[in-house]
Design an enzyme around this catalytic site. Sequence first.
Site, PDB file in Angstrom:
ATOM      1  N   GLY A 185      53.585  33.475  34.106  1.00  0.00           N
ATOM      2  CA  GLY A 185      54.306  34.740  33.956  1.00  0.00           C
ATOM      3  C   GLY A 185      54.951  34.936  32.594  1.00  0.00           C
ATOM      4  O   GLY A 185      55.889  35.727  32.465  1.00  0.00           O
ATOM      5  N   SER A 186      54.434  34.271  31.555  1.00  0.00           N
ATOM      6  CA  SER A 186      55.067  34.448  30.238  1.00  0.00           C
ATOM      7  C   SER A 186      54.836  35.867  29.702  1.00  0.00           C
ATOM      8  O   SER A 186      55.691  36.411  28.993  1.00  0.00           O
ATOM      9  CB  SER A 186      54.580  33.394  29.237  1.00  0.00           C
ATOM     10  OG  SER A 186      53.227  33.579  28.935  1.00  0.00           O
ATOM     11  N   ARG A 224      37.976  40.270  50.208  1.00  0.00           N
ATOM     12  CA  ARG A 224      38.628  40.789  48.992  1.00  0.00           C
ATOM     13  C   ARG A 224      39.144  42.202  49.243  1.00  0.00           C
ATOM     14  O   ARG A 224      40.223  42.578  48.792  1.00  0.00           O
ATOM     15  CB  ARG A 224      37.640  40.836  47.829  1.00  0.00           C
ATOM     16  CG  ARG A 224      37.321  39.486  47.260  1.00  0.00           C
ATOM     17  CD  ARG A 224      36.630  39.586  45.896  1.00  0.00           C
ATOM     18  NE  ARG A 224      36.330  38.241  45.433  1.00  0.00           N
ATOM     19  CZ  ARG A 224      37.195  37.449  44.819  1.00  0.00           C
ATOM     20  NH1 ARG A 224      38.408  37.855  44.553  1.00  0.00           N
ATOM     21  NH2 ARG A 224      36.851  36.232  44.455  1.00  0.00           N
ATOM     22  N   LEU A 253      39.020  42.147  41.291  1.00  0.00           N
ATOM     23  CA  LEU A 253      39.438  43.280  42.125  1.00  0.00           C
ATOM     24  C   LEU A 253      38.233  44.129  42.518  1.00  0.00           C
ATOM     25  O   LEU A 253      37.288  44.285  41.746  1.00  0.00           O
ATOM     26  CB  LEU A 253      40.460  44.114  41.361  1.00  0.00           C
ATOM     27  CG  LEU A 253      41.781  43.363  41.137  1.00  0.00           C
ATOM     28  CD1 LEU A 253      42.564  43.983  39.990  1.00  0.00           C
ATOM     29  CD2 LEU A 253      42.610  43.331  42.412  1.00  0.00           C
ATOM     30  N   ASN A 255      44.459  45.461  31.904  1.00  0.00           N
ATOM     31  CA  ASN A 255      44.399  44.005  31.969  1.00  0.00           C
ATOM     32  C   ASN A 255      44.440  43.424  30.564  1.00  0.00           C
ATOM     33  O   ASN A 255      43.918  44.008  29.621  1.00  0.00           O
ATOM     34  CB  ASN A 255      43.089  43.581  32.656  1.00  0.00           C
ATOM     35  CG  ASN A 255      42.960  42.075  32.786  1.00  0.00           C
ATOM     36  OD1 ASN A 255      43.927  41.386  33.155  1.00  0.00           O
ATOM     37  ND2 ASN A 255      41.793  41.544  32.477  1.00  0.00           N
ATOM     38  N   HIS A 269      43.178  40.312  28.332  1.00  0.00           N
ATOM     39  CA  HIS A 269      42.148  39.263  28.352  1.00  0.00           C
ATOM     40  C   HIS A 269      42.119  38.573  26.982  1.00  0.00           C
ATOM     41  O   HIS A 269      42.031  39.249  25.956  1.00  0.00           O
ATOM     42  CB  HIS A 269      40.777  39.855  28.682  1.00  0.00           C
ATOM     43  CG  HIS A 269      39.745  38.797  28.886  1.00  0.00           C
ATOM     44  ND1 HIS A 269      39.721  37.985  30.005  1.00  0.00           N
ATOM     45  CD2 HIS A 269      38.736  38.364  28.089  1.00  0.00           C
ATOM     46  CE1 HIS A 269      38.724  37.119  29.896  1.00  0.00           C
ATOM     47  NE2 HIS A 269      38.118  37.328  28.745  1.00  0.00           N
ATOM     48  N   SER A 318      42.168  41.265  23.981  1.00  0.00           N
ATOM     49  CA  SER A 318      41.839  42.650  24.328  1.00  0.00           C
ATOM     50  C   SER A 318      42.742  43.139  25.456  1.00  0.00           C
ATOM     51  O   SER A 318      43.071  42.377  26.365  1.00  0.00           O
ATOM     52  CB  SER A 318      40.394  42.756  24.850  1.00  0.00           C
ATOM     53  OG  SER A 318      39.475  42.235  23.935  1.00  0.00           O
ATOM     54  N   ASP A 373      36.466  42.224  33.695  1.00  0.00           N
ATOM     55  CA  ASP A 373      36.750  42.326  32.259  1.00  0.00           C
ATOM     56  C   ASP A 373      35.838  43.348  31.567  1.00  0.00           C
ATOM     57  O   ASP A 373      35.500  43.191  30.390  1.00  0.00           O
ATOM     58  CB  ASP A 373      36.622  40.943  31.587  1.00  0.00           C
ATOM     59  CG  ASP A 373      37.626  39.948  32.163  1.00  0.00           C
ATOM     60  OD1 ASP A 373      38.741  40.356  32.489  1.00  0.00           O
ATOM     61  OD2 ASP A 373      37.273  38.768  32.292  1.00  0.00           O
TER      62      ASP A 373
HETATM   63  C1  GAR Z   1      47.213  34.676  29.492  1.00  0.00           C
HETATM   64  O1  GAR Z   1      46.837  33.860  28.427  1.00  0.00           O
HETATM   65  C2  GAR Z   1      46.190  35.786  29.716  1.00  0.00           C
HETATM   66  O2  GAR Z   1      45.585  36.202  28.534  1.00  0.00           O
HETATM   67  C3  GAR Z   1      45.210  35.103  30.628  1.00  0.00           C
HETATM   68  O3  GAR Z   1      46.001  34.325  31.491  1.00  0.00           O
HETATM   69  C4  GAR Z   1      47.183  33.905  30.820  1.00  0.00           C
HETATM   70  C5  GAR Z   1      48.383  34.184  31.693  1.00  0.00           C
HETATM   71  O4  GAR Z   1      49.531  33.629  31.145  1.00  0.00           O
HETATM   72  N1  GAR Z   1      44.437  36.076  31.359  1.00  0.00           N
HETATM   73  C6  GAR Z   1      43.154  35.947  31.646  1.00  0.00           C
HETATM   74  O5  GAR Z   1      42.495  34.964  31.315  1.00  0.00           O
HETATM   75  C7  GAR Z   1      42.538  37.100  32.425  1.00  0.00           C
HETATM   76  N2  GAR Z   1      41.166  36.902  32.636  1.00  0.00           N
HETATM   77  P1  GAR Z   1      50.997  33.962  31.718  1.00  0.00           P
HETATM   78  O6  GAR Z   1      50.978  33.731  33.225  1.00  0.00           O
HETATM   79  O7  GAR Z   1      51.921  32.983  31.029  1.00  0.00           O
HETATM   80  O8  GAR Z   1      51.317  35.381  31.374  1.00  0.00           O
END
Ligand code: GAR
Length: 185
Positions: A15-16, A66, A94, A106, A108, A135, A144
């Site tokens: 969740g950063s 799903r 999704l 989203n 990515h 992105s 994606d």
């Molecule tokens: C992030 O690096 C994001 O870009 C990636 O997951 C991480 C979540 O970090 N997302 C994907 O790979 C989506 N396909 P967080 O939980 O610390 O925000």
Amino acid sequence: MANRKKIAVLFSGKGSNFAHIVKHLHAQEFEVVVALTNNANAEGIEVANAASIPLEVIDAKTYESREAFDAVVVERLQAYKPDLTVLAGFMRILTPVFTEQIISINLHPSLLPRHKGLKAIEKSYEDEHSYGGVSIHYVSSELDGGEVILQKEVSKEGLNFEAYDEKVRSIEKDALVEAIRKILR
Ligand code: GAR
């Protein structure tokens, strides 16, 4: 301010990026009206609690498909009437049940259409290009694959993987906030 635009944030782990949205946008320009996770043990739950943001936990394991899971997510989100839903590290594919009812973006960590799916940072680092990046795109039912809103490049030059990874994780946060502003302002 009663007229702030409303954001919903979905996350699955640390969740950063959610924390970054809370720090830079919540209760300022916009209002995070709900946070939703599919993971009851996600560290990001602490972020919601610390900021007193309503939290919805929906465990995918208890749904038979799903589509059934997505229908519950849609129902919970719609109760908060978000103007925009943000997938910030929400690691689930999704279905149209979600994508046809909820306008969402989203984050990515690659320069799409390069490296869709998991391990995008590793794959970007290992590919033949001298730069990777991040992105922000609209979510469609193709993984994606929705329309790109903005991208930021990250040069790999002189960086080992750890340094590249750190840079991507920093730049993705700025990109996400910039995209939310671009859409909602
Ligand atoms: C992030 O690096 C994001 O870009 C990636 O997951 C991480 C979540 O970090 N997302 C994907 O790979 C989506 N396909 P967080 O939980 O610390 O925000």
